[in-house]
Design a protein around this motif. Structure first.
Motif, short mmCIF file in Angstrom:
data_model
loop_
_atom_site.label_atom_id
_atom_site.label_comp_id
_atom_site.label_asym_id
_atom_site.label_seq_id
_atom_site.Cartn_x
_atom_site.Cartn_y
_atom_site.Cartn_z
N HIS A 1 114.01 28.46 54.00
CA HIS A 1 113.09 29.61 54.06
C HIS A 1 112.57 29.86 55.47
O HIS A 1 111.80 30.79 55.66
CB HIS A 1 111.87 29.34 53.17
CG HIS A 1 112.18 29.14 51.72
ND1 HIS A 1 111.21 28.89 50.78
CD2 HIS A 1 113.36 29.16 51.06
CE1 HIS A 1 111.77 28.74 49.59
NE2 HIS A 1 113.08 28.90 49.73
N LYS B 1 118.20 35.30 51.78
CA LYS B 1 117.41 34.66 52.81
C LYS B 1 117.13 35.60 54.00
O LYS B 1 117.73 36.65 54.10
CB LYS B 1 118.09 33.36 53.26
CG LYS B 1 118.27 32.35 52.11
CD LYS B 1 116.95 31.72 51.67
CE LYS B 1 116.93 31.09 50.29
NZ LYS B 1 117.85 30.03 49.98
N THR C 1 123.21 24.13 50.82
CA THR C 1 123.52 23.02 49.92
C THR C 1 124.55 22.09 50.55
O THR C 1 124.38 20.86 50.56
CB THR C 1 124.03 23.56 48.57
OG1 THR C 1 123.05 24.47 48.05
CG2 THR C 1 124.28 22.44 47.58
C1 PLP Z 1 118.25 28.83 48.97
C2 PLP Z 1 117.78 27.42 49.07
C3 PLP Z 1 118.66 26.34 49.21
C4 PLP Z 1 120.15 26.49 49.05
O1 PLP Z 1 120.71 27.36 49.94
P1 PLP Z 1 122.26 27.77 49.76
O2 PLP Z 1 122.62 28.33 51.11
O3 PLP Z 1 122.30 28.80 48.68
O4 PLP Z 1 123.02 26.57 49.41
C5 PLP Z 1 118.15 25.08 49.41
N1 PLP Z 1 116.82 24.85 49.46
C6 PLP Z 1 115.94 25.86 49.30
C7 PLP Z 1 114.48 25.56 49.38
C8 PLP Z 1 116.38 27.17 49.08
O5 PLP Z 1 115.51 28.15 48.88
#
Ligand code: PLP
Length: 384
Positions: free
Chosen positions: A156, A182, A57
């Motif tokens: 992802h 993740k 984010t």
């Molecule tokens: C998990 C995710 C995010 C955010 O990731 P963070 O590291 O938690 O901020 C953004 N975009 C997608 C598609 C995600 O799955």
């Protein structure tokens, strides 16, 4: 059979040792381990420059902020994504324009993106859903013809590749997530891969208060107390504690991915005869990261809806999730921008059919078989 959670992180003694060593080293925040993680990660994804951050984010926000967007500028984002792909556009002062999905990959539909492209559209943020890379040739040709910046949301997609090129080396900007669920985790964390050196420097500077020098250089031996705030930056740096976990996870990544591929193959085999289910696609030109295994209900063959299948799986001890409730379904987007289900017809249809099954290296063959058997049985008992 113990309940099977939707997700469990894969952490070994090696991660524990690295974290303890870091705590003992006396350097907890961004420092030498973060630098090393940036370098090793860059080598892994063929990135020219990498900037480690506190989350994807934060990375998405930094990437958009570095584009110096103005109020009224628009950014194309897929409606099927996590909240922050959209909200960071708003934080950067621009307007997110939601784009429909491809029916097979669930990725951004570039033809729909082209239709929604106007004179104020400045950027596109493709999301590699579940780890399946987007049609990047189409994204880049749209971007070139309309002068759009491209920032990939690769939360992802570690490790993934498009036509033999690693995700992280394909576009001007790529953002990875190391959130707990993740493929590679640091607990919380992220990485921005940047092609251009000047842009990388700007993102690096804005990551830590817009200060002219990183604190670890400032306090390191030979460092100076003097700094200049050249921009009202953010507090988005990674810590060395997180980087310590990341360094070990990076070394384990091939082995972790191997296990993900085995589980996917096992699911495919076990669910092949289930005709009330659509299994995930994988196009020949991509290397899939298999972050998620999203199956879709064939509702015309079933007497129950996806929501009830989730409840029944839960009752049988199988944790699942849905990726994602599209942005246009959420109240903010409906009320602020007036989206409804008719604005994004394909995504409105597809998200209602989706269930993400457990997929992580710690799943045993036995657990995978159990999940597949529960899915098969629930669908068999509720055939139309
Ligand atoms: C998990 C995710 C995010 C955010 O990731 P963070 O590291 O938690 O901020 C953004 N975009 C997608 C598609 C995600 O799955």
């Amino acid at each position: 059979m113990e309940p099977i959670p939707f997700y469990k992180p894969s952490v070994t003694e090696d991660e524990l040792t690295e974290v303890v060593d870091t705590l003992r080293s006396g350097w907890l925040t961004m420092g030498p381990r973060t630098r090393q993680f940036e370098e090793e990660f860059a080598a892994r994804v063929d990135a020219r420059h990498t900037v480690a951050v506190s989350s994807a984010t934060a990375g998405l926000h930094l990437g958009l902020d570095a584009m110096d967007l103005e109020p009224g500028d628009e950014v194309l984002v897929p409606t099927i994504t996590f909240a922050s792909t959209g909200s960071t556009v708003i934080h950067a002062g621009a307007t997110p324009i939601l784009v429909d999905c491809e029916p097979d990959t669930l990725n951004i539909d570039v033809e729909d993106a082209a239709r929604k492209c106007g004179p104020r559209t400045k950027a596109i943020v493709p999301v590699h859903m579940a780890g399946h890379p987007c049609d990047m040739d189409a994204v880049h040709s749209l971007a070139e013809s309309r002068s759009l910046r491209v920032m990939e949301d690769a939360a992802h997609a570690i490790p993934a590749a498009y036509r033999g090129r690693k995700i992280g080396s394909v576009s001007e900007l790529t953002v990875f997530s190391f959130y707990a669920t993740k493929n590679l985790t640091t607990g919380e964390g992220g990485m921005v891969s940047v092609a251009d050196e000047e842009l990388a420097n700007r993102i690096q500077m804005r990551r830590l208060h817009g200060m002219s020098r990183d604190a670890w250089k400032r306090y390191g031996t030979g460092g100076s107390w003097r700094y200049d705030v050249a921009y009202p930056g953010f507090k988005y740096n990674m810590t060395d504690i997180a980087a310590a976990i990341g360094l070990v996870q990076l070394r384990r990544l091939d082995e972790l991915q191997q296990r993900r591929r085995e589980i996917v193959a096992r699911y495919r085999l076990a669910l092949a005869d289930c005709d009330a289910l659509e299994l995930p696609t994988c196009r020949p030109e991509v290397d899939h990261a298999w972050h998620l295994f999203i199956v879709r209900m064939e509702h015309d063959r079933l007497s129950i809806h996806r929501d009830e299948v989730i409840e029944k799986l839960n009752a049988a001890g199988v944790g699942t999730s849905v990726h994602f409730i599209p942005l246009h379904v959420h109240s903010y987007y409906r009320e602020k921008y007036g989206y409804n289900d008719k604005s994004l017809p394909e995504a409105s249809k597809q998200w209602q059919r989706m269930i993400s099954l457990p997929l992580y290296p710690g799943l045993s063959d036995h657990q995978v078989d159990f999940v597949a058997a529960q899915v098969t049985e629930i669908l068999r008992q509720n055939r139309r």
